[in-house]
Design a protein around this motif. Sequence first.
Motif, PDB file in Angstrom:
ATOM      1  N   HIS A  58       0.855  -1.176   0.000  1.00 35.82           N
ATOM      2  CA  HIS A  58       0.000   0.000   0.000  1.00 35.82           C
ATOM      3  C   HIS A  58       0.899   1.238   0.000  1.00 35.82           C
ATOM      4  N   TYR A  59       0.507   2.241  -0.763  1.00 39.50           N
ATOM      5  CA  TYR A  59       1.320   3.438  -0.890  1.00 39.50           C
ATOM      6  C   TYR A  59       0.484   4.701  -0.746  1.00 39.50           C
ATOM      7  N   ALA A  60       1.105   5.715  -0.171  1.00 40.87           N
ATOM      8  CA  ALA A  60       0.480   7.025  -0.179  1.00 40.87           C
ATOM      9  C   ALA A  60       0.531   7.576  -1.600  1.00 40.87           C
ATOM     10  N   ASP A  61      -0.407   8.409  -1.929  1.00 37.73           N
ATOM     11  CA  ASP A  61      -0.472   8.938  -3.288  1.00 37.73           C
ATOM     12  C   ASP A  61       0.802   9.685  -3.676  1.00 37.73           C
ATOM     13  N   PHE A  62       1.447  10.330  -2.722  1.00 38.97           N
ATOM     14  CA  PHE A  62       2.605  11.161  -3.060  1.00 38.97           C
ATOM     15  C   PHE A  62       3.846  10.349  -3.398  1.00 38.97           C
ATOM     16  N   VAL A  63       3.844   9.039  -3.144  1.00 38.03           N
ATOM     17  CA  VAL A  63       4.989   8.208  -3.542  1.00 38.03           C
ATOM     18  C   VAL A  63       4.592   7.127  -4.536  1.00 38.03           C
ATOM     19  N   LYS A  64       3.331   7.000  -4.810  1.00 41.42           N
ATOM     20  CA  LYS A  64       2.871   5.945  -5.702  1.00 41.42           C
ATOM     21  C   LYS A  64       3.507   6.116  -7.080  1.00 41.42           C
ATOM     22  N   GLY A  65       4.046   5.033  -7.592  1.00 45.06           N
ATOM     23  CA  GLY A  65       4.686   5.071  -8.896  1.00 45.06           C
ATOM     24  C   GLY A  65       6.177   5.343  -8.855  1.00 45.06           C
ATOM     25  N   ARG A  66       6.684   5.769  -7.720  1.00 43.00           N
ATOM     26  CA  ARG A  66       8.124   6.021  -7.603  1.00 43.00           C
ATOM     27  C   ARG A  66       8.686   5.394  -6.319  1.00 43.00           C
ATOM     28  N   SER A  67       7.962   4.453  -5.767  1.00 42.66           N
ATOM     29  CA  SER A  67       8.387   3.838  -4.521  1.00 42.66           C
ATOM     30  C   SER A  67       8.058   2.357  -4.536  1.00 42.66           C
ATOM     31  N   ALA A  68       8.847   1.578  -3.799  1.00 43.99           N
ATOM     32  CA  ALA A  68       8.585   0.153  -3.682  1.00 43.99           C
ATOM     33  C   ALA A  68       8.966  -0.315  -2.287  1.00 43.99           C
ATOM     34  N   ILE A  69       8.036  -0.989  -1.646  1.00 44.74           N
ATOM     35  CA  ILE A  69       8.300  -1.574  -0.338  1.00 44.74           C
ATOM     36  C   ILE A  69       8.400  -3.085  -0.503  1.00 44.74           C
ATOM     37  N   SER A  70       9.347  -3.692   0.197  1.00 43.93           N
ATOM     38  CA  SER A  70       9.541  -5.132   0.083  1.00 43.93           C
ATOM     39  C   SER A  70      10.042  -5.665   1.407  1.00 43.93           C
ATOM     40  N   ARG A  71       9.871  -6.970   1.584  1.00 44.13           N
ATOM     41  CA  ARG A  71      10.349  -7.581   2.820  1.00 44.13           C
ATOM     42  C   ARG A  71      11.204  -8.783   2.504  1.00 44.13           C
ATOM     43  N   ASP A  72      12.216  -8.995   3.323  1.00 46.65           N
ATOM     44  CA  ASP A  72      13.087 -10.161   3.221  1.00 46.65           C
ATOM     45  C   ASP A  72      12.887 -10.936   4.512  1.00 46.65           C
ATOM     46  N   THR A  73      12.079 -11.978   4.429  1.00 41.87           N
ATOM     47  CA  THR A  73      11.726 -12.732   5.635  1.00 41.87           C
ATOM     48  C   THR A  73      12.948 -13.396   6.255  1.00 41.87           C
ATOM     49  N   ALA A  74      13.849 -13.894   5.426  1.00 40.02           N
ATOM     50  CA  ALA A  74      15.034 -14.577   5.927  1.00 40.02           C
ATOM     51  C   ALA A  74      15.923 -13.636   6.734  1.00 40.02           C
ATOM     52  N   LYS A  75      16.006 -12.367   6.297  1.00 42.48           N
ATOM     53  CA  LYS A  75      16.845 -11.392   6.974  1.00 42.48           C
ATOM     54  C   LYS A  75      16.075 -10.575   8.001  1.00 42.48           C
ATOM     55  N   ASN A  76      14.746 -10.791   8.037  1.00 37.72           N
ATOM     56  CA  ASN A  76      13.899 -10.046   8.977  1.00 37.72           C
ATOM     57  C   ASN A  76      14.018  -8.540   8.759  1.00 37.72           C
ATOM     58  N   THR A  77      13.968  -8.149   7.506  1.00 34.81           N
ATOM     59  CA  THR A  77      14.074  -6.730   7.151  1.00 34.81           C
ATOM     60  C   THR A  77      12.966  -6.332   6.182  1.00 34.81           C
ATOM     61  N   VAL A  78      12.665  -5.065   6.192  1.00 34.98           N
ATOM     62  CA  VAL A  78      11.753  -4.482   5.220  1.00 34.98           C
ATOM     63  C   VAL A  78      12.443  -3.264   4.627  1.00 34.98           C
ATOM     64  N   SER A  79      12.389  -3.147   3.309  1.00 41.97           N
ATOM     65  CA  SER A  79      13.053  -2.040   2.632  1.00 41.97           C
ATOM     66  C   SER A  79      12.040  -1.143   1.946  1.00 41.97           C
ATOM     67  N   LEU A  80      12.422   0.107   1.817  1.00 41.36           N
ATOM     68  CA  LEU A  80      11.605   1.083   1.095  1.00 41.36           C
ATOM     69  C   LEU A  80      12.516   1.804   0.112  1.00 41.36           C
ATOM     70  N   GLN A  81      12.254   1.594  -1.146  1.00 42.24           N
ATOM     71  CA  GLN A  81      12.973   2.275  -2.216  1.00 42.24           C
ATOM     72  C   GLN A  81      12.153   3.470  -2.671  1.00 42.24           C
ATOM     73  N   VAL A  82      12.759   4.627  -2.710  1.00 38.33           N
ATOM     74  CA  VAL A  82      12.068   5.820  -3.201  1.00 38.33           C
ATOM     75  C   VAL A  82      12.933   6.451  -4.289  1.00 38.33           C
ATOM     76  N   ASP A  83      12.346   6.606  -5.455  1.00 36.96           N
ATOM     77  CA  ASP A  83      13.039   7.185  -6.608  1.00 36.96           C
ATOM     78  C   ASP A  83      12.521   8.596  -6.879  1.00 36.96           C
ATOM     79  N   ASN A  84      13.244   9.291  -7.743  1.00 35.77           N
ATOM     80  CA  ASN A  84      12.831  10.641  -8.140  1.00 35.77           C
ATOM     81  C   ASN A  84      12.486  11.494  -6.924  1.00 35.77           C
ATOM     82  N   LEU A  85      13.416  11.529  -5.987  1.00 37.81           N
ATOM     83  CA  LEU A  85      13.163  12.250  -4.748  1.00 37.81           C
ATOM     84  C   LEU A  85      12.980  13.744  -4.987  1.00 37.81           C
ATOM     85  N   LYS A  86      12.096  14.318  -4.185  1.00 40.91           N
ATOM     86  CA  LYS A  86      11.769  15.736  -4.282  1.00 40.91           C
ATOM     87  C   LYS A  86      12.074  16.405  -2.949  1.00 40.91           C
TER      88      LYS A  86
END
Length: 129
Positions: A58-86
Amino acid sequence: QVQLVESGGGLVQAGGSLRLSCAASGRTFSDRVIGWFRQAPGKEREFVAGITRTGDTHYADFVKGRSAISRDTAKNTVSLQVDNLKSDDTAAYYCATTSRTAFFVPSTYVRTQDNYVTWGQGTQVTVSS
């Protein structure tokens, strides 16, 4: 009890990208919703993105299309990639986890801060124009 630590923040030029990471310790959080929130100076904390235990995102409208959230269960981490930063993306970014472990949770639940019970200390993102 789970503890959360964010990393990956920093100073970046407008148009650049960042990958934020949220690491959990103490217990796994693979059965919880993980959310990213941000708070800019003088503003209220707001929802950025979230991922459920089934991988629904799920994404807020202001990052939709330029962001990706993912989880690595093995590493117990969640990442957030944000592109085209403003410059408006300048804020402290926090990850948080809920107490709810249901397989299905509605979008409104993911986006509501009050549902999150454990928070990290935050990582600062500063975007220069």
